[in-house]
Design a protein around this motif. Structure first.
Motif, PDB file in Angstrom:
ATOM      1  N   VAL A 350     -13.719 -72.182 -54.676  1.00 49.16           N
ATOM      2  CA  VAL A 350     -12.543 -71.481 -53.948  1.00 49.16           C
ATOM      3  C   VAL A 350     -11.099 -71.997 -54.314  1.00 49.16           C
ATOM      4  N   ALA A 355      -4.464 -71.096 -52.841  1.00 47.34           N
ATOM      5  CA  ALA A 355      -5.675 -71.022 -52.001  1.00 47.34           C
ATOM      6  C   ALA A 355      -5.136 -71.427 -50.647  1.00 47.34           C
ATOM      7  N   THR A 356      -5.579 -70.393 -49.450  1.00 48.61           N
ATOM      8  CA  THR A 356      -5.477 -70.735 -48.249  1.00 48.61           C
ATOM      9  C   THR A 356      -6.244 -71.829 -47.348  1.00 48.61           C
ATOM     10  N   ALA A 359      -9.425 -70.698 -46.419  1.00 46.44           N
ATOM     11  CA  ALA A 359     -10.687 -70.585 -47.349  1.00 46.44           C
ATOM     12  C   ALA A 359     -11.241 -72.085 -47.798  1.00 46.44           C
ATOM     13  N   GLN A 360     -10.305 -73.278 -47.743  1.00 46.43           N
ATOM     14  CA  GLN A 360     -10.871 -74.652 -47.792  1.00 46.43           C
ATOM     15  C   GLN A 360     -11.719 -75.107 -46.742  1.00 46.43           C
TER      16      GLN A 360
END
Length: 489
Positions: A350, A355-356, A359-360
């Motif tokens: 991801v 990347a937000t 998301a992590q």
């Protein structure tokens, strides 16, 4: 145990003292990484010099761990623990007051010497003080604190540097060390190992071999893996370690008896520990830079966002210790390693330049639970895989392999990162980060496979390994019989 030793060796005091000491030693592995720009601004130095502010500690810590454990077994574990703690505390003050980059590197090397003496003795002293039926929870808390220290090093270093000054990453150790010194002297019970004379040839071979291997791993990404110095260090280190193994199979009183590795439990947990630290250290080293350099978080903001990973051991590790007491350490350790691998694999899939955090987050949580499940049962498995009188050197060997695994993880994953990407842009960083973290996930999964090779716990195992280190040493016949049974597993 005498009444005086019983008073001194209270389980609560032992847990506090050894956990805080372990936290200090483990924290200093990565605490400098986020402070390097500020250190360079104040003290100057080339990139090579800055790297050595990290590597000098790792080198001396890794190569002297088994020697530190052997000194404790020979001259008294509490006595050497206090000496190591004093050396570490004094070197921390010297690092904080360093007037130049060279003196900082020298102080960091001395810090590693102190940590190498005190760190392997924390587990032996804790084992001696805690009754067998309560060791799982004790190991859980000890493992939680140490796991938090390893994972939160970049956060602590970045926060202190950002809000106070980089010197405070070293000053932090001084009041802690000064508080622990009298407590250790008054509240820890003294214990010894076999009483055998120091194995100087074995010490020189093992220390020289580990130095060559770790030095080559540290310098490989900078000087190139085919460079003369790197190849010489790796080849010489491997040759010295091979000589150490050959010597130890024939020596009368070896520093690390090779017969310990006949035990599947001892071999399996040490292989799992090396692979776990290889994958975890390299991943944390790169992911902390990703959050700052690519996503734009400050050191403090990045550390806070990693708390679902780094803070999870404080919540889960004590539970893991209780579980290991009830069902055995093997399933808990294996589950933890596979969860850690799954979390890293998810993160590798991801990660993008934008990347937000949402998301992590699943990957961070899964990795945190996995890391927490590993630390406490792993410590218990190491200590229960050998006889009580051999627990000091077993702890030293396991810690040495963890440190070598951490150095290897940073070196290997940094090489993968450099081959596939770089620091030129956010996308370039991600291009290198994703394959590196994916490799880290695979390595940790191999650690899970190694953990499955550890024999399942049986009732007879408990009878052999639950004896307190403070009890009288078994007779030679009993020792040989117990060792033979352990080795057969």
């Amino acid at each position: 145990m005498s009444q005086q030793n019983a008073r001194r060796g209270g389980a609560g005091w032992a847990l506090v003292i050894t956990s805080v000491a372990g936290f200090m030693a483990a924290l200093d592995n990565l605490v400098v990484t986020t402070a390097l720009p500020s250190i360079r601004e104040d003290l100057g130095g080339a990139l090579h010099d800055l790297e050595w502010t990290v590597s000098a500690y790792t080198l001396t810590f890794a190569v002297l761990l088994m020697f530190g454990a052997a000194l404790g077994d020979r001259f008294g574990r509490r006595r050497l623990f206090v000496i190591g703690l004093a050396v570490f505390t004094g070197a921390s003050a010297a690092a904080a007051m360093a007037p130049g980059i060279d003196s900082l590197i020298a102080a960091r090397a001395v810090q590693g010497v102190g940590a190498a003496i005190m760190m392997p003795l924390t587990l032996t002293l804790l084992t001696a003080a805690v009754p067998a039926e309560r060791r799982g929870m004790a190991y859980g808390i000890w493992g939680a604190v140490n796991g938090l220290a390893v994972a939160s090093g970049p956060l602590v270093g970045g926060s202190l540097t950002e809000h106070i000054s980089w010197q405070w990453i070293f000053w932090l150790n001084v009041p802690l060390g000064l508080a622990l010194l009298p407590l250790a002297r008054l509240r820890l019970a003294e214990s010894h190992g076999t009483g055998a004379p120091l194995d100087l040839p074995g010490t020189l071979l093992a220390s020289g071999g580990l130095f060559g291997i770790v030095y080559g791993l540290v310098r490989g990404p900078v000087d190139g893996w085919t460079g003369t110095v790197v190849l010489t260090a790796l080849i010489a280190g491997a040759a010295l370690l091979a000589g150490f193994v050959l010597y130890s199979t024939r020596a009368k009183n070896p520093m690390l008896p090779m017969r310990l590795f006949r035990s599947r439990a001892f071999t399996g947990i040490n292989a799992a520990s090396l692979l776990m630290f290889l994958g975890m250290f390299g991943s944390i080293f790169l992911l902390s830079q990703y959050m700052q350099g690519v996503l734009g978080y400050s050191p403090t903001e990045a550390g806070l966002r990693m708390l679902p990973w780094t803070g999870m051991p404080m919540l889960v590790a004590p539970i893991a210790g209780i579980l290991s007491d009830r069902i055995g350490g093997r399933p808990v350790v294996a589950t933890g390693l596979f969860l850690q691998a799954a979390g890293l694999g998810y993160l590798a899939s991801v990660i993008t330049a934008d990347a937000t955090y949402a998301a992590q987050l699943p990957g961070l949580i899964i990795s945190g639970i996995g890391m927490a499940l590993f630390f406490a049962p792993a410590s218990a498995l190491v200590m229960s895989s050998v006889l009580p009188k051999e627990q000091g050197i077993a702890s030293g060997a396991n810690n040495a392999l963890r440190e070598v695994g951490g150095a290897l993880g940073i070196a290997v994953m940094a090489s993968i990162f450099a081959a596939q990407g770089g620091y030129e842009s956010g996308q370039s960083f991600v291009d290198g980060l994703r394959p590196a973290v994916a490799v880290g996930a695979g390595v940790v999964a191999l650690g899970g496979v190694a953990a499955l090779l550890i024999p399942a716990r049986r009732r007879s195992d408990q009878a052999l390994t639950d004896g307190s280190a403070s009890e009288p040493a078994p007779s030679a016949e009993t020792s040989l019989a117990a060792t033979g049974e352990l080795a057969a597993r």
